[in-house]
Structure formats: C-alpha cells, structure tokens
Write a protein that holds these residues in place. Structure first.
Motif, PDB file in Angstrom:
ATOM      1  N   TYR A 155      16.149  15.870  33.982  1.00  0.00           N
ATOM      2  CA  TYR A 155      16.889  17.128  34.139  1.00  0.00           C
ATOM      3  C   TYR A 155      16.260  18.189  33.254  1.00  0.00           C
ATOM      4  O   TYR A 155      15.479  17.892  32.344  1.00  0.00           O
ATOM      5  CB  TYR A 155      18.379  16.950  33.846  1.00  0.00           C
ATOM      6  CG  TYR A 155      18.715  16.359  32.500  1.00  0.00           C
ATOM      7  CD1 TYR A 155      18.897  17.165  31.389  1.00  0.00           C
ATOM      8  CD2 TYR A 155      18.857  14.981  32.339  1.00  0.00           C
ATOM      9  CE1 TYR A 155      19.212  16.619  30.158  1.00  0.00           C
ATOM     10  CE2 TYR A 155      19.171  14.428  31.119  1.00  0.00           C
ATOM     11  CZ  TYR A 155      19.350  15.247  30.028  1.00  0.00           C
ATOM     12  OH  TYR A 155      19.651  14.710  28.815  1.00  0.00           O
ATOM     13  N   ARG A 156      16.588  19.424  33.582  1.00  0.00           N
ATOM     14  CA  ARG A 156      15.975  20.546  32.877  1.00  0.00           C
ATOM     15  C   ARG A 156      16.912  21.070  31.798  1.00  0.00           C
ATOM     16  O   ARG A 156      18.117  21.157  32.001  1.00  0.00           O
ATOM     17  CB  ARG A 156      15.665  21.689  33.854  1.00  0.00           C
ATOM     18  CG  ARG A 156      14.599  21.329  34.839  1.00  0.00           C
ATOM     19  CD  ARG A 156      14.172  22.542  35.663  1.00  0.00           C
ATOM     20  NE  ARG A 156      12.910  22.269  36.344  1.00  0.00           N
ATOM     21  CZ  ARG A 156      11.721  22.430  35.779  1.00  0.00           C
ATOM     22  NH1 ARG A 156      11.633  22.879  34.550  1.00  0.00           N
ATOM     23  NH2 ARG A 156      10.620  22.153  36.453  1.00  0.00           N
ATOM     24  N   LYS A 157      16.321  21.405  30.681  1.00  0.00           N
ATOM     25  CA  LYS A 157      17.080  22.067  29.623  1.00  0.00           C
ATOM     26  C   LYS A 157      16.246  23.285  29.241  1.00  0.00           C
ATOM     27  O   LYS A 157      15.274  23.167  28.505  1.00  0.00           O
ATOM     28  CB  LYS A 157      17.279  21.128  28.439  1.00  0.00           C
ATOM     29  CG  LYS A 157      18.517  21.429  27.630  1.00  0.00           C
ATOM     30  CD  LYS A 157      18.827  20.293  26.692  1.00  0.00           C
ATOM     31  CE  LYS A 157      20.223  20.439  26.114  1.00  0.00           C
ATOM     32  NZ  LYS A 157      20.543  19.336  25.216  1.00  0.00           N
TER      33      LYS A 157
END
Lengths: 388, 234
Positions: B13-15
């Motif tokens: 997932y992207r942060k």
C-alpha cells in the motif's frame, strides 16, 4: 442478507445513558417543534377554511373583497335580494339571508381600559344562526336587541387577552364607550367566529352610528352563485360584489401563506440544527464501536446488515423521543388557543399532525444514523480491528 | 492434504510517495489440521498474512487458494459469506460485544447460517462446554475475567465449525496462568476437532504449542521450525 438481532440494537441503546438521554431529548425537541409548527399551520388554515359553508355567498361592497370589516353596503340589500332572487334557502318562510356588521374594535373590561388587541364584533339578526350553522350557543342565550347585550365566542378571551373567567355571564365588556352585558357563550369549532363577540345588529349599528351594514350572507338552495352574482352586477346603484364564502376565506388563507411558510422554514431550520446535534451524538456513539463493527465484519456480517442495525438503534432512540414529544404535545398544547390577526384558533393535535411529528422523528433517526454509520464502516476491517 | 496455498503473495500500500510492502512474494503451504505459529518483529507482515488468510484483507498480487478456492478473486460480499463458513477469528482483545451475554456472543456467527433456534442452542451449549464455561452462559463480558472472556471468544470462533481458526496474539492480554490455559485449549481444539490453527505471536513460549513456527521479516519467510509438541500431545 443475514441481519443482526434486533435485540442487539435495543441493548446498544443502553451503553451510555447520557448519550441515550441526549438522543431521545434531541429527537423529542425536534419532534415537538415539528408537531407545534404543523399544529399551528393546520389549525390556522382549518380555522379559516372551516369558517365557510359551501352553499354560502357573501354580498359585500365593491372594492372591499379583502376585508369584510372595511365593507359598507346599504341596509336595504337583504330585502332587495330576497325580492329579486328566488331559490334562496328558507325555513318557515324565513329566508337564510343574514345582514351583518363586522367591526374590529378595542374591547376592555372597564371604561377607557381597552385591550390593545382588536376583536371582531359581529352585529347579527336571528338569521345569522341559520347561515352559520357552526355556531352553537353553549351557555346563556343569544343577545336581544335594544339591551346592549353580547354573546362571546369560546376563544374571545384569548383574542382580548383576558382570563376565561373575565367573560362570565353577567359580566360586562366595554367597547365604543359603552358597557355590554355578556348574556351567552357560543362555540364555533375550528372557525374564526370562535374568537368573536356577537351582538344584535341594530344595537351595534346604533353604537357605531352607522346606517350601513358590512355584508349579507346568503345560503343557496335552488339558486346558484351565478344568480347572486347577476344580482350584484345588475344593481350598479348598490355597488356590490358577490363572493362564495369559500373563496373569501381561501383568499384570507392565501394571505396567511407567507406566515405559514415562515413557520415551516423556522421549524425546518431548528430541526436541521437538531439533526446536526443528533449526527454528533451518533458519531460519538458509533465511533466508539469501530473495533466491534470490524469484529462483526470479520465474523461475516455484511456491511448492510451492520448499517441496518445502527440505523435501527438510531431510529429507536428517535422514535422514543418522538413518542414522548407527541404525548407531551397532546398533554400540554392540545386545545391551547393562539391569537392571530383574524381572531384566534385552538391548536389541534389531530392524528395527521401527530403522525407528521412521528415521521419527522423517524426520519431524523434514519438520516442522523447514515453518515456516522458510513464513517464507522468505511475503514478496512483490518484497520477497524486495530482501533482503540 | 494442503488446505492453504499462498503463491507469490504480495500486499502493498502507498503512504504518500512511499510504497510499503508488508508481504513480498510469499509462498506457503499449510496442511489441514496443522497448528502454525507466525512470529517475527513488528512490521514483519505476520498479521497481514493472517488477515489475508482470514479473508479480511485482499492481496495486491499473487494467489491465495484455500480449500481449492482462490479467495483473492471473491467479491466483498462473497468474501463475507466465505469468512462465515471457513474462518473462526480469535482476537487479542477478545472483542466480545459488551451488551450481549456469553451465550449471545457465541451465538452471533450462527446467525449467519440457516439453523433453527434449537440447533443454535445445541451448538452454543456445546461450544461453551468445550471451553469450560457452560455455567457462565448468562454472564456479560464485564462479569468475566480476561481468561474467561478469551474462552468465550474461542467458543465464538469454533461454534460455526469453521475449518480454519486464526488467532492474533490470543494470549497477548492475559496473565501467565490464563495464557497457559488458553494455549492448552487451542491445542486441544486442533487435536480433538481437527481444526487448522494459524496463530500470530511474539512470545516464543506460546509458539512452542504450535506444530510449526514460521518466522517472517520484511514480508518474507526467513526461517521455519517444527516442534515435537503436537506429536507429544497426540
């Protein structure tokens, strides 16, 4: 869809007494407001519409269609009308033709001490009771000519601003610098006449030093409105206009439309405030249960099932508030008289009004639950399970 | 027989601008009836793997076949139904509903199945007696100790007879004695009921109860060890 037990929603209400109290009280306040507004608008509208009889036609002065009080026509119109137009309802050879004087007068209980509110004083003959069948003498008798006697409506005290005891039979009211003895009480449910004072036509004409009357109210039998209208239009010398009594009061009702709209708008705005309050309470209630909601999803309950349960919970609280509000309104406000320019009317908490309040309460619960429930469910299950 | 097959299982997932990959192309087979412990430092991906196997999270890529079905291809609602049938989840903080009694908490998963009231009652009674809490069925969670709460949660996890039990730090919130009792109970469930149990733990003593322990680091398997414990209890 497999749903959560209803019991779950019911018991969740008891998690925080403070929150439950806030939810129920908030809903109750909003519903009371909606019921109050609905009762006000409906009762006011009904009092105007119910004042008219479908078979009645009013003859009044041309140019005074908006207010009988301003109208002046010749006192000979009733005789000329009955002599010209056949088919007017009659009983025992007495035609249902009621000459009337309507005057808005300042009324007081002592000489020189008049109310700030003007009351409609109606001068009538015995035929008035025939054309206005809504009027029922509840105590005493009708005023007799020549004695400065009056009969007061059920809500006249509200209109004048007095306690009901002040209008007991035998007491006097002052208007036109004269004392008038109260000899009777009448009731004309849900009509503007309920807040009027009636006296003998001749006495009022003498007191007001006028030779004209305000209007003639006629009840049709075989004659039609067109016949009366033709009479008014053909007798140019009398400067008359004919109006169906229904049309007259509908026109008055339309005059009060802005007031009614204002009442609804105000109630709507306050209800909106209540809705935001409810949303806030529900946000707090549901956000404290994010982990539990995550657990239910992890077990396999669908989001819709959980939303349904949260909505049930919110609607239950709102419904409880709505029922309390409906009960309080019935207890406290049913029959309470309200003064307005045309007289006064009694607030009626009828089934439609109460249903409106209950529906508003349920809507409040439904709408108030959806955004918090959505916010509570938008987290992925894994994240929800980590919530504090 | 292999019950769970993970192939190139990846979760990312992207942060902001960063791509975080808690699971990175993991391959794993879990046999039916196995008691598997997942260990590793925080952020190693063990809870992510557990959540993927439990069907409460979806992989970014790779396949996850459980009992012949690739659950990564299921829709959200189909996955919810699948969870109700296949998974019993045991949480670290029990996650019992405070307004429901022990009986009602255990009954919750059964509401997702077509069962009569009588059948539900029989199953709840069996589950509660299996965890030794038959006499506490009408107690609310606040009236139970931590160990008892976890036992109610275990009863809730097994009541619908799922093939797989997943446990996330099941003893993480318990004292030593309660933790031991819970681990013995879990071990018994695997042994007596033939459940497949996957457990995340930080505690090597707890992991000792498993038949196999996997160590994860940065989303990959780094070590794998078997224990004689299961053989011993058999």
């Amino acid at each position: 869809m497999k749903i959560l037990p209803f019991d779950y929603a019911v018991r969740n209400l008891g998690r925080s007494r403070l929150r439950l109290t806030l939810s129920v009280a908030g809903s109750a306040l909003v519903v009371m407001l909606v019921i109050g507004a609905a009762a006000f608008v409906r009762s006011m509208g009904n009092s105007l519409v119910s004042s008219a009889s479908p078979d009645n036609v009013i003859l009044l002065g041309a140019g005074s269609e908006e207010s009988i009080e301003r109208s002046e026509i010749s006192a000979t119109v009733p005789t000329q009308l009955t002599g010209t137009v056949p088919g007017i309802r009659s009983q025992l050879n007495v035609p249902f033709v009621s000459p009337e004087v309507h005057m808005a007068l300042a009324v007081g209980t002592r000489q020189g001490e008049a109310s700030h509110q003007q009351v409609v004083v109606r001068g009538v003959t015995h035929t008035a009771y025939a054309v206005h069948p809504q009027v029922r003498i509840t105590s005493g008798r009708a005023p007799r000519p020549g004695n400065n006697e009056i009969m007061v409506g059920r809500l006249a005290h509200t209109r004048i601003g007095l306690r009901p005891e002040a209008l007991a039979i035998g007491n006097h009211l002052w208007f036109d610098d004269q004392p008038w003895e109260i000899v009777g009480h009448f009731q004309a449910d849900r009509t503007v006449m309920d807040a009027e004072i009636w006296t003998a036509l001749s006495d009022l004409m003498i007191a007001a030093k006028r030779s004209t009357i305000s209007c003639v109210v006629v009840t049709l039998d075989e004659a039609t409105f067109a016949d009366i209208d033709a009479f008014a239009k053909s007798r140019l010398d009398l400067e008359l206009v004919a109006m169906r009594e229904m049309d007259y009061y509908n026109q008055l009702s339309a005059f009060y439309k802005p007031v009614m709209i204002m009442v609804w708008v105000t109630a709507g705005l306050i209800a909106l405030g209540g809705l935001f309050g409810g949303l806030n309470t529900m946000y707090a209630a549901f956000s404290a249960r994010v982990r539990e909601v995550g657990m239910l999803q992890a077990l396999g309950f669908a989001r819709r099932a959980i939303v349904l349960s949260l909505v049930q919970e919110s609607m239950l609280a709102a419904a409880a508030g709505a029922i309390i509000a409906a009960g309080l309104c019935l207890l406290l406000f049913d029959g309470v008289s309200v003064r307005f320019a045309m007289g006064a009317f009694g607030l009626r908490m009828d089934a439609v009004t109460l249903m409106l309040g209950l529906v508003a309460g349920l809507l409040l619960g439904f709408i108030g639950a959806l955004p918090p429930a959505w916010r509570c469910l938008r987290l992925p299950i894994a994240e929800a399970l980590k919530a504090a | 027989m292999v019950l769970i097959e993970c192939r190139k299982l990846t979760k990312e997932y992207r942060k902001g601008d960063m791509v975080i990959r808690p699971l990175d192309g993991l391959d794993l087979d879990v046999e039916a009836g196995e008691f598997l412990a997942l260990m590793g430092p925080s952020g190693s991906g063990k809870t992510t793997l557990l959540n993927l196997i439990a069907g409460i999270d979806s992989p970014t890529s790779g396949s996850l076949v459980i009992d012949g079905q690739d659950i990564s291809k299921l829709s959200r609602s189909a996955l919810a139904n699948w969870r109700a049938t296949y998974i019993g989840y045991i949480f670290q903080l029990y996650n019992l509903v405070p307004v429901l009694t022990a009986y009602e908490n255990v009954e919750l998963p059964l509401l997702l199945h077509k069962l009569s009231r009588k059948e539900r009652h029989e199953r709840v009674a069996t589950a509660l007696s299996l965890v030794g809490l038959a006499d506490r069925h009408d107690h609310y969670p606040r009236q139970l100790s931590g160990g008892q709460e976890q036992r109610v949660a275990i009863a809730r996890a097994i009541v619908a007879d799922p093939k797989i039990l997943v446990a996330d730090e099941p003893t993480g919130d318990l004292d030593k004695a309660s933790a031991l009792a819970i681990m013995q109970l879990l071990q018994r469930l695997v042994r007596d009921l033939g459940k497949t149990l996957i457990m995340v733990t930080h505690d090597p003593n707890t992991a000792e109860f498993a038949s196999r322990t996997l160590h994860l680091d940065k989303g990959r398997l780094v070590d794998q060890s078997g224990h004689a414990t299961m053989e011993a209890v058999r």
